[in-house]
Design a protein around this motif. Sequence first.
Motif, PDB file in Angstrom:
ATOM      1  N   LYS A 182       1.501   6.405  -6.748  1.00  0.00           N
ATOM      2  CA  LYS A 182       0.406   7.327  -7.048  1.00  0.00           C
ATOM      3  C   LYS A 182       0.899   8.767  -6.981  1.00  0.00           C
ATOM      4  O   LYS A 182       0.566   9.601  -7.825  1.00  0.00           O
ATOM      5  N   ILE A 183       1.722   9.037  -5.964  1.00  0.00           N
ATOM      6  CA  ILE A 183       2.260  10.393  -5.827  1.00  0.00           C
ATOM      7  C   ILE A 183       3.121  10.724  -7.053  1.00  0.00           C
ATOM      8  O   ILE A 183       3.010  11.804  -7.634  1.00  0.00           O
ATOM      9  N   ILE A 202       0.320   0.422 -10.657  1.00  0.00           N
ATOM     10  CA  ILE A 202      -0.484   0.572  -9.431  1.00  0.00           C
ATOM     11  C   ILE A 202      -1.524  -0.546  -9.369  1.00  0.00           C
ATOM     12  O   ILE A 202      -1.691  -1.210  -8.336  1.00  0.00           O
ATOM     13  N   TRP A 228       0.838  -1.210   0.000  1.00  0.00           N
ATOM     14  CA  TRP A 228       0.000   0.000   0.000  1.00  0.00           C
ATOM     15  C   TRP A 228       0.869   1.254   0.000  1.00  0.00           C
ATOM     16  O   TRP A 228       0.576   2.217  -0.721  1.00  0.00           O
ATOM     17  N   GLU A 229       1.971   1.201   0.765  1.00  0.00           N
ATOM     18  CA  GLU A 229       2.881   2.348   0.770  1.00  0.00           C
ATOM     19  C   GLU A 229       3.529   2.514  -0.594  1.00  0.00           C
ATOM     20  O   GLU A 229       3.670   3.633  -1.087  1.00  0.00           O
ATOM     21  N   VAL A 230       3.867   1.374  -1.194  1.00  0.00           N
ATOM     22  CA  VAL A 230       4.439   1.423  -2.540  1.00  0.00           C
ATOM     23  C   VAL A 230       3.427   2.063  -3.497  1.00  0.00           C
ATOM     24  O   VAL A 230       3.763   2.945  -4.290  1.00  0.00           O
ATOM     25  N   ILE A 231       2.186   1.619  -3.378  1.00  0.00           N
ATOM     26  CA  ILE A 231       1.126   2.166  -4.248  1.00  0.00           C
ATOM     27  C   ILE A 231       1.010   3.668  -4.050  1.00  0.00           C
ATOM     28  O   ILE A 231       0.942   4.439  -5.010  1.00  0.00           O
ATOM     29  N   LYS A 232       1.022   4.058  -2.801  1.00  0.00           N
ATOM     30  CA  LYS A 232       0.906   5.487  -2.514  1.00  0.00           C
ATOM     31  C   LYS A 232       2.057   6.256  -3.169  1.00  0.00           C
ATOM     32  O   LYS A 232       1.836   7.289  -3.806  1.00  0.00           O
ATOM     33  N   THR A 233       3.267   5.689  -3.033  1.00  0.00           N
ATOM     34  CA  THR A 233       4.436   6.335  -3.628  1.00  0.00           C
ATOM     35  C   THR A 233       4.259   6.436  -5.143  1.00  0.00           C
ATOM     36  O   THR A 233       4.498   7.496  -5.740  1.00  0.00           O
ATOM     37  N   GLU A 282      -1.784  -3.434  -6.603  1.00  0.00           N
ATOM     38  CA  GLU A 282      -3.005  -3.603  -5.821  1.00  0.00           C
ATOM     39  C   GLU A 282      -3.530  -5.032  -5.911  1.00  0.00           C
ATOM     40  O   GLU A 282      -4.044  -5.576  -4.947  1.00  0.00           O
ATOM     41  N   GLY A 295       0.095   3.697 -14.031  1.00  0.00           N
ATOM     42  CA  GLY A 295      -1.297   3.292 -13.746  1.00  0.00           C
ATOM     43  C   GLY A 295      -1.425   1.791 -13.675  1.00  0.00           C
ATOM     44  O   GLY A 295      -1.981   1.247 -12.715  1.00  0.00           O
TER      45      GLY A 295
END
Lengths: 840, 365
Positions: free
Chosen positions: A229-230, A660, A222-227, A664, A657
């Motif tokens: 996404k940012i 991500i 999830w942190e990776v995804i957030k990164t 996920e 995209g």
Amino acid sequence: MIIKKLILTSFGKFQNKTVEFKKGINLIYGENEAGKSTIHSFIEGMFYGFFKPYMKNKKYTESYDKYFPWDNSSNYSGVLILRDERQIRIERNFMKNKDSVQVFYNETGEEITNSYAYDPVIKMNDPALVHIGLNQSTYRNTISIGQMESKTSEELIMEVKDNIINLGETNSVEVSVNNVMKSLASKRAAIGTERSKKSKYGRAKENLNKLLEEKKEATKVWEVIKTLKIKENEMIEYLQQLEDEKKVVVKKMNHFKSQEFEEKYLEAKKIQEEINRLKNQLEELKFYSQISKDEINDAIAKTNNIELLKRENEQQEEKIKEISNNIISFKEEINAMDNREVEIGNSEKISRDVYKYEEFVNSKKYIEQSVEPSNIEELSIKLEQLKKSRKGAKVLSGISLTLAILLLLLKGLEYTKEALTVGLIGVVHNVFASYSWIFPIAVGCASLITIIYFRKSFIIKKNIKILSFKIDKESNELKLVQNRMIDLEERQQALLNKYDCEDIIALKALKDKKIQEEIFYEENFKRTIKLEEAIDLNMTKLVAEKEKSQEQKKKIEEIINIINSVMQKTNSVTYEGLNKALDRHYEYKRIEQEIHNKEIMFNQIIKGESFEKLEMNFNNEEQEDITLTHTYDELEEQLKAINDEIVNKSKEISALGSNIANEENSVRKLVVIEDAINLFNKQIEAMAFKLESYNIIEKAIEEISKITQNNFAPKLNKSVSKTIAVATDYKYSDVKINPEMEISVVDNDTNKLIRVEDLSAGTIDLMYFALRLGITDIINEDKTVPIILDDCFVQYDEHRLVKILELLSKIDRQILIFTCHGREKKLLQRISNDVNYIAL
Amino acid sequence: MSIRFMHIADVHIGMSFTSASFGQELGNIRREEIKSTFFRILDACVDNNVDLLLIAGDLFEEDYITMSELKDIQKKFANMNNTHIVISAGNHDPILNERSSYQLVNWSHNVYIFPNQITKLSLDELNVDIYSFSWSKKEIKAMNFDDLVIEDNSRTNILMLHGDAYNHSNYLPISIDDLALKEFDYIALGHIHKPDIMNDKGAYPGSPEPLDFKETGEHGIIEGIINGSEVNIRFHPFAKREFIIKEIVINEDMSFEEIRSMALYEIDKENNPNAMYKLYIKGIKDIDVDINIDLIKESLQNRVFYCEVINDTQNNYDLERIKRNHKGNIVEEFIKYMEERGLDNPQMKDALNEGLNILLREKVD
């Protein structure tokens, strides 16, 4: 306390069975099924009833059903008489719903039921606690001793230990601590521990740990995804910047191109104007855009055709007129003809009548010829002559006859007789004959003359007759003819009258006239039919021709309509107008094509831009002032670089995209993991809760046991030691039970401490028995309750049995021994004289 | 000009169900239902031409929301051109830093998320000012509203807060009476899951879908119409499901089958197959009757969406009688031991029950 008497009013197999016991040893013996256990259970039932203990509601035990009376079941009850301080009579009714206990002083009969504690659950008073001093379980585990099974020493030791642990201060031994501990252990094992991976608890813990690990992993993802996404957001922002830069560069380039652009704009504008002009033209001709060439051509062709059709129709009309005229002339001819009705056949009737008339004429002629009136005159003359001649003959014959008769009458007088028999002539004759020859000659002559004249008269008469007949006939015939003639005349007249004619000539003239009329009529009739047929034929023809004409007219009208509609559509008044419309249509198409060509040219010039934008740019261009530091080519280069960068970044963004999305999908949803963690936590919590409960129970029981044991062990040691000393002839006199529940005895011979496990089986039996007795002694310190032994010693050898019986005989209390063996009786007789034998 | 608005809070998209013992599958279903109810609300906004949607915190679970869910919400919002969506984050979806979920999404122009300080949002188009803030931490023990003053009285003024108006908890304790003095035209509250219209100026809409068995009763949203300074609101049920708690009291004469039938009857008579039930079995049971909760659950789960069964019965132990009958022995001592340690403690109570079960079963019978 001793039990004095039992009365089994109705209990099991027994009806009104009385059993009396004495102080000391009572040996109740009988074969199997004699009812020993029944009596044993009866005693228990009388004290306690058959109820399940500890329930908040009344429930019956299996014994209730087991000892349900075989007969007379409604009276399921009994009496027990005991002696404590006073004689007590306990009466109990076992029957469900009627069950009750009553207690009396046996001597006085005074009821003392209510002086006993009342049990609110079974709703009865309880005599047992007062007189036995033990609850039911303890009773069973101490003073009531069933068959001693051949237990292994280990089992026995275990039981001994249990009993020791369980001994309370006062009145019960019933819980096997050992079993409780086993039970706890198995319950605990069912849950298991964290260490045992196969156990429920261990599995849950393991799963939980796995889930926690998974959660950690998923959180990382999830942190990776957030990164990511940012990063994606940053890139999108950067992309926006690039787009802005691009706009600036493009603007600059546009400015560069402004010169070229102006020309282009003007050219475009010119074409635009041209197009607009053409469009205006087109607008004017718009009316002709929608018309159909084919329709117009068709209309023109039809105008030519229509004259021909009209001419045809005129001819047709003439034809119709001709037929109509024919019909009229036929009709006139029919009208002109004599239309009187003439009855055909009249002439023929008249002809027949004329013929008849002529027939009648002929008939008359014929009749006239057949009749001659002169004949009758001749005949009448002849007749007159004849009549005269007949008168002369008649006179002569008369004279001769009278002569002859007279002669005969003379002769006849002679020969009357004969005269009577012969006729007159004969008589005459005879008479003549009768007068001699003269006579006969006279008679003969007279007769002859008579005959001759007579004969002559006769012939005449005959002729007259013929003649007069002839005359009659002739005159009759004449008369007939005359009648007939008259008849014929009348008929002739009738015929003439029928036709109102005066004479036959007139009639004949009439006949001829009628014949003429009929012939004429018939001819007319035939002619008329022919004419009518001709009229019908012509009428049919007329209709057909008229239809044909109508069709022609319709067709002409249709064509005219078509032409008119086309003319209307094309807004033309004359046929020539149609041609003009067609020309305009071609003109429209041509302009349209021209506009199209111009538009292509226009688009080639503006190259995909909208003219408005071009125009706007053109107008802006003039106002905006841009400082240009780069050449056009440089700008173009920049633009290319920016575009490349945009493409690259877009690619990267879409890669991010999908990255991500992949990330996920690589782990389960955190919330799903969390749910599972919660579930296992709950399970583990529940299991831990139970485990903790078991720990508490274990700890509690251990502590309680220790306290009990500490309080109780010395007393028990003493009591057991006393009994064991007696039983073993003081081989062992000191029993020691240490706090670890280990039992050992001191061997008096060797003075050594021996663990109970190392004793012989027989000694362990004695130990066990001694323990039980010891415990009851301790529980009921101030009470000696009976000991009930139910076939305890089946497994004992004689030596062991003797030891036990000796022990029993030395105990100062009531002892009830139930047995099916004679062995006990035999042995007891040797040991004691004071035994009450009861045979069942 | 009248303005239509909806006020929701505490949707909790991505909720993990700790208190209801939903299994994995049911948890997923329920989460989907919460999401779809939220989207139904958004559809209703569009269908009813709602001008303003107020979301007073806890729209989702910061810890459990997924990127695809955020995207779904973002897209759905982006399609609601005619609705202003105004969000303040709550304690479950706080904006802790730039990596917080709200920050990860490029929200469309019609979406406004309040910053961490009380801020005024002016919606000129609607002539409405909204004052609110987003949580930036998981607890707020107190907050001073002294400086909160309405700036423009000519507008409709709304205060939106995610806090606790009932208890002095760690979740922004607020006094609705004190806030009422600020003379806002409407106070849109969030945090409490049970709907409550506190006075004509303020209300908790509650969770649109109830989340656990503490949240029985109707659930939905608040609908309102603003006419200048006049705000009219009403509660509108919207939940797909309802939590219902039921109780049956058995007695010691009942067999397991009778208990089961009683449980089935209790649930059947409601005839509410969409509801989520919790059934307490209370009373005293026979010691020999084993109430198999799983069997009862199995029968019930065919009838209703969800049913939890709690065995709250006691064995028909008569402690006083047992003590009397076991005077002085281990059983009495055991009961005393437990009583001394306090039977109010469920652990002790359970130990006593379990212990008696063993002791009395294991007695030499």
